[in-house]
Design a protein around this motif. Sequence first.
Motif, PDB file in Angstrom:
ATOM      1  N   GLU A 107       0.815  -0.358  -0.335  1.00 14.88           N
ATOM      2  CA  GLU A 107      -0.346  -0.048  -0.192  1.00 14.88           C
ATOM      3  C   GLU A 107       0.935   1.188  -0.226  1.00 14.88           C
ATOM      4  N   ALA A 108       1.978   1.082   0.459  1.00 15.41           N
ATOM      5  CA  ALA A 108       2.875   2.308   1.589  1.00 15.41           C
ATOM      6  C   ALA A 108       3.699   3.039  -0.291  1.00 15.41           C
ATOM      7  N   LEU A 109       3.823   1.554  -1.040  1.00 15.97           N
ATOM      8  CA  LEU A 109       5.065   1.347  -2.207  1.00 15.97           C
ATOM      9  C   LEU A 109       3.631   2.256  -3.770  1.00 15.97           C
ATOM     10  N   ALA A 110       2.415   1.460  -3.820  1.00 11.92           N
ATOM     11  CA  ALA A 110       1.775   1.956  -4.172  1.00 11.92           C
ATOM     12  C   ALA A 110       1.933   3.685  -4.289  1.00 11.92           C
ATOM     13  N   LEU A 111       1.812   4.046  -3.217  1.00  8.45           N
ATOM     14  CA  LEU A 111       1.755   5.601  -3.537  1.00  8.45           C
ATOM     15  C   LEU A 111       3.311   6.756  -4.003  1.00  8.45           C
ATOM     16  N   VAL A 112       3.815   5.566  -3.806  1.00  8.39           N
ATOM     17  CA  VAL A 112       5.118   6.147  -4.508  1.00  8.39           C
ATOM     18  C   VAL A 112       4.784   6.168  -6.210  1.00  8.39           C
ATOM     19  N   LYS A 113       5.382   7.405  -6.620  1.00  9.69           N
ATOM     20  CA  LYS A 113       4.904   7.226  -8.612  1.00  9.69           C
ATOM     21  C   LYS A 113       6.500   7.960  -9.086  1.00  9.69           C
TER      22      LYS A 113
END
Length: 122
Positions: free
Chosen positions: A116-122
């Motif tokens: 979930e945290a990695l999905a926020l990193v674009k």
Amino acid sequence: MTTRWALALAALAILAGGYWLVRGQANANDQQIAAYAGQCPRWVKLAEELLTFEGAVPERCEHVSGGSLMSTGHLYKAAPNIEVLVTASADPALLGPSSVVIRDTKSQASVTYNAEALALVK
């Protein structure tokens, strides 16, 4: 004699099919390794204030190990003292990994990010 030949041909067909499946998985695995190597510096930069880095973070992390057919983890080297363990998601619908652990090999400090945290990193 013909049943032996039929069994031999069936065994060859099974081996060929197994090889084809493994080869397809290996190709997908190579693509996954390359994709993670490109994303790795962004993940490492998230931990810049939490860990001590020796040197600069490269544009791509170096794949060290992992990614076998039995393993879902990949180990990358991001800096002389920074390792990144990426755990691939078991769900093929998820585009990113299930978790990333960024670890300082000298101090043993680490930072873990979930999917979930990695999905926020674009």
